[in-house]
Design an enzyme around this catalytic site. Structure first.
Site, PDB file in Angstrom:
ATOM      1  N   CYS A  95       0.803  -1.233   0.000  1.00 48.89           N
ATOM      2  CA  CYS A  95       0.000   0.000   0.000  1.00 48.89           C
ATOM      3  C   CYS A  95       0.830   1.274   0.000  1.00 48.89           C
ATOM      4  CB  CYS A  95      -0.945  -0.007   1.193  1.00 48.89           C
ATOM      5  SG  CYS A  95      -2.092  -1.398   1.159  1.00 48.89           S
ATOM      6  N   HIS A 140      -2.255   8.453   6.139  1.00 55.83           N
ATOM      7  CA  HIS A 140      -2.607   7.149   5.570  1.00 55.83           C
ATOM      8  C   HIS A 140      -4.010   6.764   6.025  1.00 55.83           C
ATOM      9  CE1 HIS A 140      -1.715   3.428   3.567  1.00 55.83           C
ATOM     10  NE2 HIS A 140      -1.815   2.701   4.673  1.00 55.83           N
ATOM     11  N   HIS A 168      -9.683   2.400   0.570  1.00 58.13           N
ATOM     12  CA  HIS A 168      -8.228   2.216   0.516  1.00 58.13           C
ATOM     13  C   HIS A 168      -7.843   1.818  -0.906  1.00 58.13           C
ATOM     14  CE1 HIS A 168      -4.186   1.519   1.366  1.00 58.13           C
ATOM     15  NE2 HIS A 168      -4.274   0.821   2.488  1.00 58.13           N
TER      16      HIS A 168
END
Length: 371
Positions: A136, A263, A300
């Site tokens: 990620c 994040h 996400h």
């Protein structure tokens, strides 16, 4: 070495870059019913989907190719007249296409796990296309590689991309760690339930810092760390090390960071760890940054997440407004003392920190400022 961001094109469940930023400012989420897989079997009922009316197979390739084409058109560069390298960051590559082929029983063309064919077709004349699969934080890692290529004179310009499409296997993984299906991503909220996947693609063009033409922003530096603390759980020391690395590479003081695009995955472990790292590095260094995050609105986006944050960062710099953390109603106790954006805020930051953290402790932190 700093670089100039001269073009950026984005695609999320909320639309293109301008549409996504407008939705963020309005506090609007792109969440909807899960459209891929069987919700009961996966224990996932919602997603943040990009719908383009085409088959799911090779959707990620289509999205990143479209963003790359538009980014190159925006900046007017001709890769056939200069050495332009393309770097594509991804967490899942074309796993969604593999799943689609497996269902149909056809053999999968393995080279299309990567995005070379799609990006070359969209942008003829590229010197090279490299796919980096790095969880990620992949978008942050390709930013760091782009900065190195420009500093070393190995490229005259770099097309930096990030992309991922939700896959049933990844949905199954996040569903298995939740007692009940997550109804929405709530970054930094005391009642957060967990993460949900969002489709996304980004393409940006970087030029050397001495580029004399117009630019959207200046990429000051990207800091990296890989702590290998745990397969999935984040570690505060590793996250903090990436933050300090970015500041050191950029020659900046922690007190100069006045906005963090976090994040913020809305998970039990990430949000407290990120909050503590911000406190240890920025607040302890004399800073008091505003903190926002986008995953409550976009989901996400995995390998695209770092570059989504950078796109939001330059729009904050240019427009003087910072979007709220969509889904944040009651800040988590571990975030005490941090200034989370709960409404759209008039602010013109000087220096923006963009965070991206991945499984296995692969962390990337990018500093962005006005051009």
């Amino acid at each position: 070495m700093p670089a100039r961001l001269i073009a950026s094109q984005l695609r999320t469940c909320l639309g293109d870059g301008a549409e996504t930023f407008a939705a963020l400012l309005a506090g609007r989420s792109g969440i909807g019913p899960l459209r891929h897989g069987e919700p009961t079997a996966l224990n996932v009922a919602h997603g943040y989907h990009v719908e383009d009316g085409a088959t799911r197979a090779f959707a990620a390739s289509r999205w990143v190719a479209d963003c790359a084409r538009r980014a190159i058109a925006d900046c007017g560069l001709d890769p056939r007249r200069r050495r332009m390298v393309a770097l594509v960051g991804t967490g899942l590559r074309e796993l969604a296409a593999v799943e689609a082929y497996a269902t149909g029983g056809a053999a999968f063309p393995a080279h299309r796990l990567h995005f070379g064919d799609a990006v070359r077709a969209a942008v003829p004349g590229l010197h090279e296309v490299v796919t980096v699969s790095n969880a990620c934080s992949a978008g942050g890692h390709v930013l760091a590689l782009a900065e190195d290529l420009l500093m070393l004179g190995e490229a005259d310009a770099v097309l930096v991309c990030g992309v991922d499409a939700a896959t049933e296997s990844m949905l199954a993984m996040i569903g298995r760690v939740a007692d009940h299906p997550t109804d929405a991503v709530r970054p930094f909220d005391a009642d957060r339930q967990g993460v949900l996947l969002g489709d996304g693609a980004v393409a940006a063009v970087l030029m050397p810092d001495d580029h004399a033409g117009p630019a959207l922003a200046r990429i000051v530096a990207t800091g990296l760390s890989c702590d290998a603390h745990h397969e999935t759980a984040p570690a505060v020391p590793g996250i903090a090390r990436a933050m300090r690395d970015a500041l050191a590479r950029g020659g900046r003081d922690p007190a100069e960071v006045d906005l963090v695009v976090a994040h913020g995955t809305g998970t039990a472990l990430n949000d407290p760890a990120e909050s503590e790292a911000i406190r240890q590095v920025l607040v302890a260094g004399g800073g008091d940054p505003l903190v926002t995050a986008v995953k409550g609105a976009t989901g996400h986006t995995s390998g695209a997440a770092a570059l989504v944050n950078v796109d939001v960062a330059w729009r904050c710099l240019a427009g003087g407004r910072v979007p709220p953390v969509v889904g944040l109603r009651r800040p988590l106790p571990e975030g005490a003392g941090l200034r989370f954006a709960t409404t759209a805020t008039a602010s013109t930051p000087r220096l923006v920190q963009c965070d991206a953290f991945g499984f296995g402790g692969v962390n990337a932190v990018t500093l962005v400022e006005a051009p």
